[in-house]
Each structure stands twice: as C-alpha cells, then as structure tokens.
Motif scaffolding. Sequence first.
Motif, mmCIF file in Angstrom:
data_model
loop_
_atom_site.group_PDB
_atom_site.id
_atom_site.type_symbol
_atom_site.label_atom_id
_atom_site.label_comp_id
_atom_site.label_asym_id
_atom_site.label_seq_id
_atom_site.Cartn_x
_atom_site.Cartn_y
_atom_site.Cartn_z
ATOM 1 N N GLY A 149 -8.424 0.625 11.503
ATOM 2 C CA GLY A 149 -7.954 -0.629 12.065
ATOM 3 C C GLY A 149 -7.896 -1.752 11.055
ATOM 4 O O GLY A 149 -7.460 -2.851 11.375
ATOM 5 N N TYR B 31 1.774 3.332 19.352
ATOM 6 C CA TYR B 31 0.515 3.138 18.667
ATOM 7 C C TYR B 31 -0.377 2.201 19.465
ATOM 8 O O TYR B 31 0.101 1.423 20.295
ATOM 9 N N TRP C 165 -0.165 -4.145 9.919
ATOM 10 C CA TRP C 165 -1.339 -3.699 10.674
ATOM 11 C C TRP C 165 -1.467 -2.187 10.731
ATOM 12 O O TRP C 165 -1.617 -1.607 11.795
ATOM 13 N N TYR D 33 1.199 12.051 0.897
ATOM 14 C CA TYR D 33 0.589 13.070 1.741
ATOM 15 C C TYR D 33 1.178 14.432 1.383
ATOM 16 O O TYR D 33 2.351 14.531 1.030
ATOM 17 N N ASN E 3 -6.498 5.335 12.210
ATOM 18 C CA ASN E 3 -7.117 4.647 11.088
ATOM 19 C C ASN E 3 -8.146 3.673 11.612
ATOM 20 O O ASN E 3 -8.212 3.391 12.809
ATOM 21 N N VAL F 179 -6.308 -3.345 7.549
ATOM 22 C CA VAL F 179 -4.985 -3.259 6.938
ATOM 23 C C VAL F 179 -5.012 -2.430 5.661
ATOM 24 O O VAL F 179 -4.001 -1.858 5.248
ATOM 25 N N THR F 180 -6.168 -2.323 5.007
ATOM 26 C CA THR F 180 -6.241 -1.578 3.751
ATOM 27 C C THR F 180 -6.502 -0.096 3.958
ATOM 28 O O THR F 180 -6.478 0.671 3.003
ATOM 29 N N ASP F 181 -6.738 0.315 5.191
ATOM 30 C CA ASP F 181 -7.023 1.728 5.438
ATOM 31 C C ASP F 181 -5.730 2.491 5.634
ATOM 32 O O ASP F 181 -4.715 1.936 6.040
ATOM 33 N N THR F 182 -5.774 3.771 5.358
ATOM 34 C CA THR F 182 -4.595 4.599 5.574
ATOM 35 C C THR F 182 -4.775 5.380 6.864
ATOM 36 O O THR F 182 -5.735 5.165 7.601
ATOM 37 N N GLN F 183 -3.845 6.271 7.142
ATOM 38 C CA GLN F 183 -3.901 7.052 8.371
ATOM 39 C C GLN F 183 -4.320 8.484 8.083
ATOM 40 O O GLN F 183 -3.973 9.056 7.051
ATOM 41 N N TYR F 184 -5.042 9.038 9.044
ATOM 42 C CA TYR F 184 -5.525 10.409 8.957
ATOM 43 C C TYR F 184 -4.937 11.169 10.135
ATOM 44 O O TYR F 184 -4.944 10.672 11.263
ATOM 45 N N PHE F 185 -4.449 12.375 9.854
ATOM 46 C CA PHE F 185 -3.664 13.095 10.839
ATOM 47 C C PHE F 185 -4.413 14.264 11.462
ATOM 48 O O PHE F 185 -5.236 14.914 10.814
ATOM 49 N N GLY F 186 -4.063 14.534 12.720
ATOM 50 C CA GLY F 186 -4.505 15.734 13.381
ATOM 51 C C GLY F 186 -3.637 16.918 12.989
ATOM 52 O O GLY F 186 -2.688 16.773 12.220
ATOM 53 N N TYR G 155 -3.735 7.314 -2.749
ATOM 54 C CA TYR G 155 -3.587 6.020 -2.098
ATOM 55 C C TYR G 155 -3.674 4.954 -3.185
ATOM 56 O O TYR G 155 -4.667 4.875 -3.904
ATOM 57 N N TYR H 180 -2.185 6.603 16.648
ATOM 58 C CA TYR H 180 -0.720 6.634 16.534
ATOM 59 C C TYR H 180 -0.193 7.999 16.991
ATOM 60 O O TYR H 180 -0.850 9.025 16.817
ATOM 61 N N TYR I 215 0.860 -1.184 0.000
ATOM 62 C CA TYR I 215 0.000 0.000 0.000
ATOM 63 C C TYR I 215 0.892 1.228 0.000
ATOM 64 O O TYR I 215 1.803 1.346 0.820
ATOM 65 N N GLN J 10 -3.920 -0.293 18.956
ATOM 66 C CA GLN J 10 -4.883 -0.881 18.021
ATOM 67 C C GLN J 10 -6.259 -1.032 18.644
ATOM 68 O O GLN J 10 -7.266 -1.080 17.932
#
Lengths: 112, 113
Positions: B96, B48, A97, A36, B94, B98-105, A49, B33, A32, B50
Amino acid sequence: QKEVEQDPGPLSVPEGAIVSLNCTYSNSAFQYFMWYRQYSRKGPELLMYTYSSGNKEDGRFTAQVDKSSKYISLFIRDSQPSDSATYLCAMSGTDSWGKLQFGAGTQVVVTP
Amino acid sequence: DGGITQSPKYLFRKEGQNVTLSCEQNLNHDAMYWYRQDPGQGLRLIYYSQIVNDFQKGDIAEGYSVSREKKESFPLTVTSAQKNPTAFYLCATNSGTVTDTQYFGPGTRLTVL
C-alpha cells in the motif's frame, strides 16, 4: 499508442549468451521500474526493482533506466536454459498509488 | 508460509454462468489487484482495492465484479456480461506504499465452453 512498449519476441539465444531486453515508455511521471519473469502458466515473479535513473545489478541480472530517453533495459549474462520465460517490464509513478503499467512481455528462449 | 493463493488453478464455465475466482493473502498487505492476461497483450487491470470495503475499476472492469470484506480476501466474479472471459487471471498485492511493488499469485486459467 500504449504507454509502455515492449517487443513480444520471441528472442532466441544460445546458452551462455547475453540476453538484452528493453521497454520504452511515454509517461514522464514514471519513477519506479520493474522487471518480472513469468514461466508458462505461472504468476510473474519480481526480478529487479529500480527507482529513477541508473543501473542496478543482482547476480547475472542488470537493470538500466534512462529517464531522459524513456528507455529501460534488462541484461541477463551467461544465460541458461532455465532463463527461458517471458519477461515483463512494469512501471509506476508517485501519483499512481501502486498501480502498474505493464509491457506486453518478451518471450525469451535459451537453447542448449 | 506467507504468500498469495488463488483457487482453483483451472476453471471451466458454460456460457451464461457467473463464476467466482478466489484470491487470499497472508502478507498483511493493504492493496490487492486483479489482472487479466491474454496472449501477446500483457497484463490488463480489472479492479483494485486499497483498503477494506473500498475498490476501484481498472481499465477493463466491464463484466466483472469484486468485493473486499476482509483484508485477506479479494474475490473476483466473472459475470455472464463479460463477452470474452476465457483468459488467465492473476491476483496481486502490495503493502500500500507508493514505493512498494506488486507480488503475484499463481493465477487461475478460466475457460468458457
């Protein structure tokens, strides 16, 4: 050696030019791939993405992934001064993960 | 209004003091995270989590501590044991999967005086 390498720049281009950014990586398990955009003193925001190899286009942005070469790219067409920011590549594998490995970020400056 | 909030935006601390950075989310995301960002070094993972009541060390956990008592909250404490704490701290979430990405503050800028 870092898992993800990215040239920190700065990369200066005139308005209207194509911006070309890239990252290389060493972990063949990465599946993946993300780009950003981060403005100064702000949190990163997701631009693109991509899963596995191939191209993805969204407006002026195109992301490419070449897993055989362990190389990803981001192209910005018709660049604008508002595109001036730091661009971070990030990637992860199916066994990580959700943990991401980031490049150092490339600073882009688009001059009017 | 959904999102991730971090407070305060700027924080000043004297050497030898502990300080806690807040991260709250209303995205109903399972994973959260904490990253540290220094000029020219990208993002480095501190801790991090979960799920609630569970968290793991990242690459640079020494001198930091966290808790995850609620799904919405993941506070980070920078202790006096952290030798070089001045940095920009970012919280991310995110869903949780595995295919999702991360979103930031929006981040907290910590300066040690």
